[in-house]
Scaffold this active site. Structure first.
Site, short mmCIF file in Angstrom:
data_model
loop_
_atom_site.label_atom_id
_atom_site.label_comp_id
_atom_site.label_asym_id
_atom_site.label_seq_id
_atom_site.Cartn_x
_atom_site.Cartn_y
_atom_site.Cartn_z
N GLN A 79 44.92 -11.23 13.09
CA GLN A 79 45.01 -9.55 12.96
C GLN A 79 43.65 -9.17 13.87
O GLN A 79 42.69 -8.96 13.30
CB GLN A 79 44.86 -9.33 11.55
CG GLN A 79 44.66 -7.82 11.21
CD GLN A 79 45.75 -7.47 10.36
OE1 GLN A 79 46.26 -8.37 9.63
NE2 GLN A 79 46.26 -6.16 10.57
N PHE A 80 43.72 -8.83 14.94
CA PHE A 80 42.47 -8.58 15.98
C PHE A 80 42.30 -7.04 15.54
O PHE A 80 41.29 -6.44 15.74
CB PHE A 80 43.33 -8.44 17.43
CG PHE A 80 43.93 -6.94 17.78
CD1 PHE A 80 43.24 -6.02 18.24
CD2 PHE A 80 45.30 -6.91 17.61
CE1 PHE A 80 43.96 -4.80 18.60
CE2 PHE A 80 46.21 -5.94 18.07
CZ PHE A 80 45.28 -4.68 18.49
N THR A 81 43.01 -6.32 14.63
CA THR A 81 42.74 -4.83 14.24
C THR A 81 41.52 -4.82 13.32
O THR A 81 41.12 -3.76 13.14
CB THR A 81 43.99 -4.07 13.70
OG1 THR A 81 44.40 -4.71 12.54
CG2 THR A 81 44.86 -3.81 14.79
#
Length: 144
Positions: A77-79
């Protein structure tokens, strides 16, 4: 590197209508681990994350995933690396690029499996639908 660890009784990841990873653990509980890899992470940060996911005593009865023999659903989850301090739009400049982050997520999965933990995964870079039934609810933020 950041992770959001949520205690769950079940969780799944679906991509294009296909379930690519799922855990169902009403007896032991399990962990949904959303992990963001940062561009400035140290080389060994993934090892710290493996240790935290495996050893934090966050399941019911204050036991760890490793102690309970509980499963983990690992989702990139890069966010999580988004900066929101200024303005109205998150900045993603702290997130590692995909070609850097993907092998780190793979190392985390391999490291957990090496400890005997059952790991299911999302699909890196895909538009994923993540579903979970939280237990507690109980969620912690882990940074390494």
């Amino acid at each position: 590197m950041k992770a959001v660890l949520t205690r769950v009784t079940e969780a799944s990841v679906t991509v294009d209508g296909e379930t690519v990873g799922a855990i169902d653990c009403p007896e032991t509980g399990g962990i949904l681990a959303l992990v963001g890899v940062g561009s400035a992470d140290a080389d060994g940060a993934w090892e710290t994350m493996v240790r935290k996911i495996a050893e934090l005593r966050i399941l019911d009865g204050e036991v760890s995933v490793e102690e309970a023999g509980a499963p983990v659903l690992l989702v990139s989850q890069f966010t999580l690396m988004g900066r929101t301090k200024k303005g109205r739009r998150p900045s993603w400049s702290d997130a590692a690029p995909g070609d850097v982050a993907e092998p780190v997520i793979a190392k985390i999965a391999e490291g957990l499996r090496a400890r005997g933990i059952h790991v299911e995964e999302g699909r890196f870079g895909a538009m994923m639908e993540v579903a979970s039934v939280n237990s507690g609810p109980f969620t912690v933020l882990v940074e390494s």
